[in-house]
Scaffold this motif. Sequence first.
Motif, PDB file in Angstrom:
ATOM      1  N   ALA A 444     -12.058  13.886 -17.711  1.00 38.07           N
ATOM      2  CA  ALA A 444     -10.701  13.690 -18.224  1.00 38.07           C
ATOM      3  C   ALA A 444     -10.728  13.361 -19.708  1.00 38.07           C
ATOM      4  N   LEU A 445     -11.683  12.545 -20.137  1.00 38.55           N
ATOM      5  CA  LEU A 445     -11.808  12.202 -21.550  1.00 38.55           C
ATOM      6  C   LEU A 445     -12.165  13.428 -22.385  1.00 38.55           C
ATOM      7  N   ILE A 446     -13.095  14.231 -21.898  1.00 38.20           N
ATOM      8  CA  ILE A 446     -13.481  15.451 -22.613  1.00 38.20           C
ATOM      9  C   ILE A 446     -12.299  16.418 -22.695  1.00 38.20           C
ATOM     10  N   SER A 447     -11.517  16.500 -21.617  1.00 38.87           N
ATOM     11  CA  SER A 447     -10.332  17.359 -21.621  1.00 38.87           C
ATOM     12  C   SER A 447      -9.339  16.904 -22.688  1.00 38.87           C
ATOM     13  N   SER A 448      -9.120  15.597 -22.791  1.00 38.24           N
ATOM     14  CA  SER A 448      -8.182  15.081 -23.792  1.00 38.24           C
ATOM     15  C   SER A 448      -8.681  15.315 -25.210  1.00 38.24           C
ATOM     16  N   LEU A 449      -9.975  15.127 -25.418  1.00 33.20           N
ATOM     17  CA  LEU A 449     -10.526  15.322 -26.755  1.00 33.20           C
ATOM     18  C   LEU A 449     -10.496  16.791 -27.184  1.00 33.20           C
ATOM     19  N   SER A 450     -10.753  17.692 -26.224  1.00 34.12           N
ATOM     20  CA  SER A 450     -10.818  19.122 -26.546  1.00 34.12           C
ATOM     21  C   SER A 450      -9.469  19.816 -26.429  1.00 34.12           C
ATOM     22  N   LEU A 451      -8.465  19.106 -25.867  1.00 32.91           N
ATOM     23  CA  LEU A 451      -7.139  19.684 -25.591  1.00 32.91           C
ATOM     24  C   LEU A 451      -7.231  20.892 -24.672  1.00 32.91           C
ATOM     25  N   GLN A 452      -8.208  20.847 -23.753  1.00 37.85           N
ATOM     26  CA  GLN A 452      -8.374  21.904 -22.761  1.00 37.85           C
ATOM     27  C   GLN A 452      -7.926  21.380 -21.399  1.00 37.85           C
ATOM     28  N   PRO A 453      -7.003  22.063 -20.721  1.00 43.53           N
ATOM     29  CA  PRO A 453      -6.476  21.552 -19.448  1.00 43.53           C
ATOM     30  C   PRO A 453      -7.474  21.672 -18.304  1.00 43.53           C
ATOM     31  N   ILE A 454      -7.315  20.768 -17.343  1.00 44.49           N
ATOM     32  CA  ILE A 454      -8.177  20.728 -16.159  1.00 44.49           C
ATOM     33  C   ILE A 454      -7.453  21.364 -14.983  1.00 44.49           C
ATOM     34  N   ASN A 455      -8.190  22.168 -14.223  1.00 42.41           N
ATOM     35  CA  ASN A 455      -7.665  22.794 -13.013  1.00 42.41           C
ATOM     36  C   ASN A 455      -7.437  21.715 -11.956  1.00 42.41           C
ATOM     37  N   GLN A 456      -6.188  21.528 -11.563  1.00 44.12           N
ATOM     38  CA  GLN A 456      -5.836  20.468 -10.620  1.00 44.12           C
ATOM     39  C   GLN A 456      -6.167  20.815  -9.170  1.00 44.12           C
ATOM     40  N   GLN A 457      -6.694  22.001  -8.945  1.00 43.79           N
ATOM     41  CA  GLN A 457      -7.084  22.376  -7.588  1.00 43.79           C
ATOM     42  C   GLN A 457      -8.450  21.792  -7.216  1.00 43.79           C
ATOM     43  N   PHE A 458      -9.071  21.106  -8.162  1.00 39.03           N
ATOM     44  CA  PHE A 458     -10.361  20.483  -7.905  1.00 39.03           C
ATOM     45  C   PHE A 458     -10.214  18.970  -7.848  1.00 39.03           C
ATOM     46  N   ALA A 459     -11.055  18.360  -7.052  1.00 41.78           N
ATOM     47  CA  ALA A 459     -11.266  16.919  -7.094  1.00 41.78           C
ATOM     48  C   ALA A 459     -12.737  16.695  -7.426  1.00 41.78           C
ATOM     49  N   VAL A 460     -13.018  15.577  -8.068  1.00 40.49           N
ATOM     50  CA  VAL A 460     -14.360  15.325  -8.589  1.00 40.49           C
ATOM     51  C   VAL A 460     -14.834  13.945  -8.158  1.00 40.49           C
ATOM     52  N   THR A 461     -16.098  13.859  -7.744  1.00 40.81           N
ATOM     53  CA  THR A 461     -16.709  12.568  -7.464  1.00 40.81           C
ATOM     54  C   THR A 461     -18.151  12.596  -7.920  1.00 40.81           C
ATOM     55  N   GLY A 462     -18.653  11.437  -8.317  1.00 43.52           N
ATOM     56  CA  GLY A 462     -20.025  11.337  -8.792  1.00 43.52           C
ATOM     57  C   GLY A 462     -20.117  10.336  -9.922  1.00 43.52           C
ATOM     58  N   SER A 463     -21.238   9.701 -10.034  1.00 44.34           N
ATOM     59  CA  SER A 463     -21.480   8.825 -11.180  1.00 44.34           C
ATOM     60  C   SER A 463     -22.364   9.560 -12.172  1.00 44.34           C
ATOM     61  N   SER A 550     -16.224  27.132 -26.725  1.00 45.39           N
ATOM     62  CA  SER A 550     -16.769  26.170 -25.776  1.00 45.39           C
ATOM     63  C   SER A 550     -16.016  24.852 -25.907  1.00 45.39           C
ATOM     64  N   VAL A 551     -16.233  23.979 -24.945  1.00 45.25           N
ATOM     65  CA  VAL A 551     -15.577  22.671 -24.960  1.00 45.25           C
ATOM     66  C   VAL A 551     -16.022  21.855 -26.166  1.00 45.25           C
ATOM     67  N   LEU A 552     -17.323  21.844 -26.439  1.00 41.52           N
ATOM     68  CA  LEU A 552     -17.829  21.054 -27.555  1.00 41.52           C
ATOM     69  C   LEU A 552     -17.282  21.549 -28.887  1.00 41.52           C
ATOM     70  N   SER A 553     -17.198  22.870 -29.073  1.00 44.19           N
ATOM     71  CA  SER A 553     -16.673  23.398 -30.338  1.00 44.19           C
ATOM     72  C   SER A 553     -15.206  23.047 -30.514  1.00 44.19           C
ATOM     73  N   ALA A 554     -14.445  22.987 -29.404  1.00 45.91           N
ATOM     74  CA  ALA A 554     -13.037  22.584 -29.492  1.00 45.91           C
ATOM     75  C   ALA A 554     -12.909  21.128 -29.930  1.00 45.91           C
ATOM     76  N   ILE A 555     -13.789  20.267 -29.424  1.00 38.42           N
ATOM     77  CA  ILE A 555     -13.771  18.865 -29.833  1.00 38.42           C
ATOM     78  C   ILE A 555     -14.166  18.741 -31.303  1.00 38.42           C
ATOM     79  N   GLN A 556     -15.183  19.482 -31.704  1.00 36.68           N
ATOM     80  CA  GLN A 556     -15.643  19.426 -33.091  1.00 36.68           C
ATOM     81  C   GLN A 556     -14.541  19.860 -34.071  1.00 36.68           C
ATOM     82  N   GLU A 557     -13.860  20.917 -33.717  1.00 31.42           N
ATOM     83  CA  GLU A 557     -12.810  21.415 -34.605  1.00 31.42           C
ATOM     84  C   GLU A 557     -11.675  20.406 -34.720  1.00 31.42           C
ATOM     85  N   ARG A 558     -11.356  19.747 -33.625  1.00 27.92           N
ATOM     86  CA  ARG A 558     -10.272  18.775 -33.666  1.00 27.92           C
ATOM     87  C   ARG A 558     -10.667  17.565 -34.511  1.00 27.92           C
TER      88      ARG A 558
END
Length: 583
Positions: A444-463, A550-558
């Motif tokens: 979620a944090l990476i999505s906010s930083l990159s301004l890339q939306p997350i597919n809500q059809q997925f759920a995620v678990t894991g540390s 890529s996600v990282l390049s979107a964050i870098q540009e922002r």
Amino acid sequence: MTINRLEWQQLLPNTFDYAEIFERDYRREPLDIETTQPRLQKSLTKFCSQHPMASPFMIVKAVDSRAYLSLIHESVTRLLPARTDIIGSRYDIQNGVVTRSDASSADDNFAATGGCLYEEWLETEQLFGCLRKYESGYSLEPGLVHKANGGILILSVRTLLAQPHLWFRLKQIITSHCYQWFTNDESRPLPLSIPSMPLSLKIILIGDRYGLGDLQELEPELIERALYTEFESELSITESEDVATWCTYLNAIADRYQLPELASSAYPALLKIAVRESGDQERLPLCPQLLSSLLIDAAQYTDSQITADSIAQAEQEKIWRESYLADMVQDDIALGQVRIETEGYVIGQINGLSVLEYPGHPRAMGEPSRISCVVHLGDGEIMDVERKAELGGNLHAKGIMIMQAFLASELASDQQFPFSGSIAFEQSYGEVDGDSASLAGLCALISSLSLQPINQQFAVTGSVDQFGNVQTIGGINEKIEGFFDVCNDRELTGTQGVILPLTNVRHLCLKNEVVEAVKAGQFHLWAIEHVHDALPLLIGLPYIDENKPSVLSAIQERIVLAGGGDRSRLPWPLRWINWFSRG
């Protein structure tokens, strides 16, 4: 990159390879823990035969209930050598004078045969005996310590901790090898003077981790000197014969409770329930209370053999009885009282998975929870809303800090990070603990930083660790089923699913509805090893790619735009060098 789309066969323990073992004709014999508890059996053998100068105490980590005490009692009874000599004393009361002599007959009032006795709960008189007054005079009654004189007494740690005076007096008797008579009423002395008696006794104390921990605080030196062992709660499956051992164990339990015979179809059904309880496809529970309960319930649905059908009926009935709270949770989601999105794309919002455990309720239940993250210009601080509101536990706080550490390492920069943000569990009104949502929060944090939306059809678990590796979490079956139930109520789309740690695959034992949906391609499970693997599934872009967005390049540009930098002045390969070190 490691992204594994799981096949339906991986969602259940393998029972096909054991078909031949299930078809065997198992003899119904008395329950013997020797084959399933080698450590315990070896320790009991040593304790029963060890030198009298060794510690007279043995500690067994086990559930301190009658089922466990009786099993250990039976094993000790088989190990103790038969004795024909008379042990103990004889008390006589004449004209108000009490005399003691060595017992010469098994009928003497304080004679013992040096065997093994046990009791789950006891009171003072039951353990130490008492002096009773009748109209015509007095009489002495023996307690368990007298009856087990020369042998072994098995007691519950919980009982002794609840009545500390019992423990301190018992320890004094055992260590001094002498029984002194005392009154149970401190305000009134004994009306008669009673001679002490020699007493030789060994004690096996049985308790769980918490009880043994309390005992260790009370008696650290005794615990250090005592012989210690454990009742192994699970049987590891390393070869097919281990399954045969477990089947033999089941038949012994059925024989112990005089239950119908087990049909061959019963074993795979019981194995699936057992794996669900152990939480591991390679481990089967050995708890006599659990297994006897399963068999007793199933026996109510058959007049002859216990079959797969009778086990299924008993399990369905049990789930129905215990599912009221789970139904209420699902109803709240279905009515929109708890907001969970299962369609569309949203920036900074993701479906996390949690397990709810209510005090006094026997069944844990999975529930999806919305985790959101907002990012704005700031000084680089990422605020954990749960922690700030004092609703986040220590493990949750640790997961958030690890998540932030990973991101800071990935975005290594020679200047201050120009964004701040906050992460919250939406509609969470109680304490949140555990680190199993750190992967979801990081995405979620990476999505906010990159301004890339997350597919809500997925759920995620894991540390995650500080290097982005996805790690094992608990309650995986309940979590997956919780999200599946929400999707199923809203109609499966064929593109919904759960992202989970690859190391959790061995813990899967999902209900039939989930397995059938995966088999039909209506629901999916994805097992991953690194946070980089989750982003292509959730966002549709790779995390790092030199040749395409890529996600990282979107964050870098922002970040460059937020800092007012003009990256067009740099050659393309060097545009991010001032901000990031890719390592």
